[in-house]
Design an enzyme around this catalytic site. Structure first.
Site, PDB file in Angstrom:
ATOM      1  N   ASP A 162       5.607 -14.880  56.319  1.00 21.57           N
ATOM      2  CA  ASP A 162       5.963 -13.894  55.290  1.00 21.57           C
ATOM      3  C   ASP A 162       5.226 -12.592  55.635  1.00 21.57           C
ATOM      4  O   ASP A 162       3.995 -12.526  55.568  1.00 21.57           O
ATOM      5  CB  ASP A 162       5.545 -14.417  53.906  1.00 21.57           C
ATOM      6  N   ARG A 188      30.511 -12.750  49.574  1.00 18.73           N
ATOM      7  CA  ARG A 188      29.373 -13.683  49.497  1.00 18.73           C
ATOM      8  C   ARG A 188      28.826 -13.965  50.900  1.00 18.73           C
ATOM      9  O   ARG A 188      27.652 -14.279  51.074  1.00 18.73           O
ATOM     10  CB  ARG A 188      29.765 -14.987  48.798  1.00 18.73           C
ATOM     11  N   TYR A 208       2.366 -16.689  48.313  1.00 19.38           N
ATOM     12  CA  TYR A 208       2.943 -16.079  47.116  1.00 19.38           C
ATOM     13  C   TYR A 208       3.261 -17.177  46.081  1.00 19.38           C
ATOM     14  O   TYR A 208       3.720 -18.269  46.451  1.00 19.38           O
ATOM     15  CB  TYR A 208       4.210 -15.323  47.531  1.00 19.38           C
ATOM     16  N   LYS A 253       9.667  -5.021  47.874  1.00 25.10           N
ATOM     17  CA  LYS A 253       8.357  -4.372  47.876  1.00 25.10           C
ATOM     18  C   LYS A 253       8.382  -3.139  48.782  1.00 25.10           C
ATOM     19  O   LYS A 253       9.034  -2.171  48.469  1.00 25.10           O
ATOM     20  CB  LYS A 253       7.288  -5.383  48.283  1.00 25.10           C
TER      21      LYS A 253
HETATM   22  C1  LIG Z   1       7.217 -10.486  45.841  1.00 24.35           C
HETATM   23  C2  LIG Z   1       6.938 -11.382  46.978  1.00 24.35           C
HETATM   24  C3  LIG Z   1       7.827 -12.417  47.294  1.00 24.35           C
HETATM   25  C4  LIG Z   1       9.072 -12.705  46.496  1.00 24.35           C
HETATM   26  O1  LIG Z   1       9.970 -11.656  46.559  1.00 24.35           O
HETATM   27  P1  LIG Z   1      11.099 -11.352  45.430  1.00 24.35           P
HETATM   28  O2  LIG Z   1      11.863 -10.258  46.019  1.00 24.35           O
HETATM   29  O3  LIG Z   1      10.355 -11.009  44.175  1.00 24.35           O
HETATM   30  O4  LIG Z   1      11.864 -12.623  45.266  1.00 24.35           O
HETATM   31  C5  LIG Z   1       7.515 -13.203  48.392  1.00 24.35           C
HETATM   32  N1  LIG Z   1       6.416 -13.000  49.127  1.00 24.35           N
HETATM   33  C6  LIG Z   1       5.535 -12.024  48.838  1.00 24.35           C
HETATM   34  C7  LIG Z   1       4.326 -11.851  49.682  1.00 24.35           C
HETATM   35  C8  LIG Z   1       5.772 -11.180  47.757  1.00 24.35           C
HETATM   36  O5  LIG Z   1       4.894 -10.221  47.463  1.00 24.35           O
END
Ligand SMILES: *Cc1c(COP(=O)(O)O)cnc(C)c1O
Length: 392
Positions: A183, A58, A111, A208
């Site tokens: 982000d 963990r 997001y 992504k």
């Molecule tokens: C998809 C996404 C998230 C969240 O990510 P997960 O892996 O689905 O939890 C956060 N920020 C952006 C810009 C995203 O496209």
């Protein structure tokens, strides 16, 4: 990694030497939950962080540590920690760094999941959140002046591809004593490095572009060592740990990150330029187009304009309903950043949690389509779009 190799080289080699066994050239997946020690003193030193090593899955894991090192090198940060998902990285960062009485400044276009943390989960803890109009830099700066402990930015935004000036806003945030978090999921470290533009921390949904194959969830936090340590301390306890198998899949995907993103930049640019001239398309949002209101800022802070765009077929969902089934080379799905092209209306993807009237207020018409360009041949993608637009 001493003589500053380029990102494409770092994507392939970065961090790999950290854990190779028995002359293997590839990083192994270590599924073991715990790590045993014959010698109590060593065990204690590792547990106290005085010596490198792993105790319990963990907290840390050798495969995951390679993923952390690769993303750390790609973003140019002092430290990195991995999380189970992008939202685990984002929510851990916010929960670990904020305390009652703090004030967060961010924008309306973050997001959807992040937005939910801001509207539903932080205020009951006594944390004030001000979500500014993303396009109004003066309003963001005025809000920072009103008091800011944490400035949270995302650029380009989802799904309308708005651009925030990271250098300007980071400087403003720091002047107010804020921690600046960005982000960088949409841009990827190939196109943009927020840490060099002034941010303290970068957060990623590795699900992504970093992974790139839509087969593993993951997240990461990269940046100032003291801040990453605090986030790690929280994540270790909330338990949103990156699984080693997912870590391996993300690592494998990241080796081709530069190749994929360069191709996706080209494909998205060509598709955006084509759609901008198409009579059935009302509007195209892409930071690489001269018509984008923040094209100049994007050109200054990004090395490439990214693989994401959106376009509108009008105010209603009906044309979208007719258009989508005719696309041969696109998954209609709630995802982005994969090798395959992916399309979807915000109403079912990024903004599924947001009611229709609020979407309209955010400038997100029901007829908008978010388009995540894949690595296919661009002529095939354009022919596919033209065929589907004929059905509208
Ligand atoms: C998809 C996404 C998230 C969240 O990510 P997960 O892996 O689905 O939890 C956060 N920020 C952006 C810009 C995203 O496209």
């Amino acid at each position: 990694m001493t003589d500053q190799p380029s990102p494409a080289t770092v994507a392939v080699w970065g961090g790999e030497d950290r854990y190779l066994v028995d002359r293997a050239t590839q990083v192994p997946v270590v599924h073991s939950v715990s790590f045993g020690y014959d010698d109590l003193d060593t065990w204690q030193d590792v547990a106290l962080g005085k010596q490198d090593g792993h105790i319990y899955g963990r907290n840390t894991n050798p495969t995951v540590a390679v993923f952390e090192e690769k993303i750390r090198l790609l973003e140019g940060g002092e430290a990195a920690t991995a999380c189970a998902t992008g939202m685990a990285a984002i929510s851990s960062t916010l929960h670990a760094l904020l305390k009652p009485g703090d004030r967060v400044v961010s924008v309306k276009d973050t997001y959807g999941g992040t937005s939910k943390v801001f509207t539903d989960f932080l205020p009951p803890l006594g944390i004030e959140v001000d979500l500014c109009d993303t396009s109004d830099v003066d309003a963001i700066e005025a809000s920072i002046d009103a008091g800011c402990d944490l400035l949270y930015l995302e650029t380009p935004t989802n799904p309308t591809l708005k651009i925030l000036d990271l250098e300007r806003l980071s400087a403003k945030g720091h002047a107010a004593g804020a921690i600046v978090v960005v982000d960088n999921t949409f841009a990827t470290p190939i196109n943009q490095n927020p840490l060099t533009l002034g941010a303290d921390l970068v957060v990623h949904s590795a699900t992504k572009y970093l992974g790139g194959h839509a087969d593993a969830l993951g997240g990461a936090v990269v940046g100032r060592e003291d801040l990453v340590e605090t986030v790690y301390g929280y994540r270790e306890i909330n338990g949103a740990t990156l699984d080693p198998m997912a870590g391996y899949l993300l690592l494998r995907g990241m080796k081709t990150l530069a190749l994929r993103v360069e191709r996706q930049n080209q494909n998205a640019g060509a598709v955006a330029r084509h759609l901008e001239k198409h009579p059935k398309v009302e509007r195209v949002n892409y930071p690489g187009l001269a018509s984008h209101p923040d094209h100049a800022v994007a050109a200054r802070q990004m090395r490439g304009f990214g693989g994401m765009l959106s376009f509108s077929l009008g105010p209603d969902l009906e044309p979208v309903r007719r258009f989508l089934p005719h696309l041969r080379y696109a998954h209609a799905a709630a995802n982005l950043g994969a090798v395959e092209t992916i399309v979807g209306p915000p109403a079912t993807t990024s903004h599924v949690e947001v009611p229709e009237d609020e979407r309209a207020a955010l400038g997100i018409p029901e007829g908008l389509i978010r388009y995540s360009a894949g690595i296919e041949d661009v002529e095939d993608l354009i022919d596919d779009l033209d065929r589907a637009l004929d059905a509208v």
